[in-house]
Scaffold this motif. Structure first.
Motif, PDB file in Angstrom:
ATOM      1  N   THR A 194      -5.212   2.526   0.392  1.00 44.45           N
ATOM      2  CA  THR A 194      -5.929   1.736   1.449  1.00 44.45           C
ATOM      3  C   THR A 194      -6.704   1.983   0.967  1.00 44.45           C
ATOM      4  O   THR A 194      -7.866   2.483   0.441  1.00 44.45           O
ATOM      5  N   VAL A 195      -8.219   0.237   0.992  1.00 41.07           N
ATOM      6  CA  VAL A 195      -8.980   0.703   0.382  1.00 41.07           C
ATOM      7  C   VAL A 195     -10.209  -0.211   0.961  1.00 41.07           C
ATOM      8  O   VAL A 195      -9.788  -1.126   1.597  1.00 41.07           O
ATOM      9  N   HIS A 250      -5.646  -2.280  -9.993  1.00 42.28           N
ATOM     10  CA  HIS A 250      -4.852  -2.712  -8.378  1.00 42.28           C
ATOM     11  C   HIS A 250      -6.535  -4.101  -8.106  1.00 42.28           C
ATOM     12  O   HIS A 250      -7.126  -3.004  -8.796  1.00 42.28           O
ATOM     13  N   ALA A 274      -7.890  -5.810  -4.938  1.00 43.60           N
ATOM     14  CA  ALA A 274      -7.833  -5.365  -2.954  1.00 43.60           C
ATOM     15  C   ALA A 274      -9.086  -6.459  -3.301  1.00 43.60           C
ATOM     16  O   ALA A 274     -10.102  -7.058  -3.334  1.00 43.60           O
ATOM     17  N   HIS A 276      -2.320  -8.504   0.083  1.00 46.86           N
ATOM     18  CA  HIS A 276      -3.275  -8.482  -1.476  1.00 46.86           C
ATOM     19  C   HIS A 276      -4.433  -9.657  -1.142  1.00 46.86           C
ATOM     20  O   HIS A 276      -5.551  -9.151  -1.864  1.00 46.86           O
ATOM     21  N   THR A 292      -7.719  -3.249   2.996  1.00 45.46           N
ATOM     22  CA  THR A 292      -6.665  -3.296   2.681  1.00 45.46           C
ATOM     23  C   THR A 292      -5.500  -2.807   1.971  1.00 45.46           C
ATOM     24  O   THR A 292      -6.764  -2.046   1.680  1.00 45.46           O
ATOM     25  N   GLU A 293      -4.644  -3.083   2.182  1.00 43.90           N
ATOM     26  CA  GLU A 293      -3.142  -2.403   1.074  1.00 43.90           C
ATOM     27  C   GLU A 293      -3.385  -3.148   0.050  1.00 43.90           C
ATOM     28  O   GLU A 293      -2.420  -3.993   0.162  1.00 43.90           O
ATOM     29  N   VAL A 294      -3.435  -2.461  -0.849  1.00 40.47           N
ATOM     30  CA  VAL A 294      -3.085  -2.665  -2.417  1.00 40.47           C
ATOM     31  C   VAL A 294      -2.063  -1.586  -3.023  1.00 40.47           C
ATOM     32  O   VAL A 294      -2.547  -0.021  -3.505  1.00 40.47           O
ATOM     33  N   TYR A 338     -13.444  -9.460  -3.963  1.00 45.37           N
ATOM     34  CA  TYR A 338     -12.265  -8.917  -5.066  1.00 45.37           C
ATOM     35  C   TYR A 338     -12.323  -7.914  -5.655  1.00 45.37           C
ATOM     36  O   TYR A 338     -13.354  -7.727  -6.970  1.00 45.37           O
TER      37      TYR A 338
END
Length: 332
Positions: A197-198, A291, A293, A330, A191-193, A281
């Protein structure tokens, strides 16, 4: 997939599980269903073993929690909050002790007296926040709802008079407005947050300990400046499709000190009780900003009680699936 070091359970809860499809904002999990879940999980209100004060070393899965307004005599009162989206206001509540009086003394856990988790019942619009406590036992913070729907609100804390007891209480509330579910229909492990990038590596297997690792990169480069946040390099909340139980895990090892850095990976270990789909999460902090993710993970195997099923015969071709509702990028 990559695996990491073991992690201990924060609050000792099991996976938070959400209903998979909510056509309207009125879809909720009834309190009697939550009570049944607790009984099936063997929850006796006493927690049995005392949890260790570090981030690891907890001996096995704890009873399912976060399904009801009461645990061990502590009760989450009515939640006051704006009734509709886009209206600034305040979210406030009290917790009563076993004697029925407002609870005003808490034991600090992971640098806070109370952790508040708010998430919509389709797994989106996740928030992990920390309200302020007034002298009369009222917790409050400024609040505005971004989206309509049914929300689950969790209060996770340690009472001041029972420092060996972790309590997670929950209530469901409704928010008026135009409602459109944002349900991810496929697993999502990257995912992008906020420009990061995670990627989540590892498998969840029902009834068995599983290790997962969150890897953080930015512009293709590993991020090695993950800072301590609430006494750990990362926090992980798991939400399971189907009910509203609660699991929060933390990295194993010594609590990081101010100035310590980590990355690009943060490893967790947990156990999910049944096969199915889970929303995870991962909260992390870089340069003073937190942040979150979001991921969608299916278990790798069936639960021990799962019965094999045979596919039904049909002469018709399978219908094409409907397009998924887009989330806000998100998952929260």
């Amino acid at each position: 997939m990559n695996t990491g070091t073991r992690l201990g359970l924060y609050g000792g809860g099991l996976a938070v599980l959400f209903a998979a499809a909510f056509g309207t904002a009125a879809a909720v999990v009834p309190d009697d269903a939550a009570d049944d879940w607790n009984e099936q999980a063997g929850h006796d209100g006493g927690h049995g073993e005392t949890e260790d004060e570090g981030h690891g070393g907890h001996g096995g899965a704890q009873p399912v929690r976060g399904l009801a307004i009461e645990q061990d005599g502590y009760v989450l009162g009515d939640i006051a909050a704006p009734a509709a989206t886009g209206t600034p206001g305040e979210l406030a509540f009290q917790i009563s002790d076993p004697a029925g009086a407002p609870l005003t003394e808490y034991t600090e856990s992971h640098e806070k007296d109370l952790h508040l988790i708010v998430v919509r019942t389709d797994g989106t619009h996740f928030r992990h926040v920390h309200p302020e406590l007034a002298a009369d036992g009222t917790w409050s913070l400024p609040w505005t709802w971004d989206a309509a729907g049914t929300y689950r609100v969790y209060a996770d804390f340690v009472p001041g008079s029972a420092a060996d007891l972790d309590v997670t209480l929950a209530r469901t509330i409704e928010v008026a407005g135009d409602f459109g579910p944002e349900i991810p229909v496929e697993p999502r492990l990257t995912t992008e947050v906020d420009g990061y990038t995670v990627t989540l590596n590892g498998d969840l297997t029902a009834g068995a300990s599983a290790e997962v690792t969150a890897e953080v990169t930015r512009d293709g480069e590993p991020v090695t400046t993950i800072e301590p946040y609430l006494g750990a390099f990362g926090h992980l909340v798991a939400l399971r499709e189907g009910d509203l139980a609660y699991l929060h895990v933390h990295p194993e090892g010594e609590e990081p000190q101010a100035g310590d850095l980590s990355g690009p990976t943060v490893a967790f270990a947990t156990e999910v009780p049944t096969a199915g789909r889970y929303y995870l999460y991962f909260d992390f902090q870089v340069e003073g900003k937190v942040h979150s993710a979001a991921f969608v993970v299916d278990t790798a195997g069936e639960s021990p009680d799962a019965a094999p099923t045979e596919p039904a015969e049909s002469d018709e071709a399978p219908a094409e699936s409907e397009s998924a509702h887009e989330d806000d990028g998100h998952g929260h």
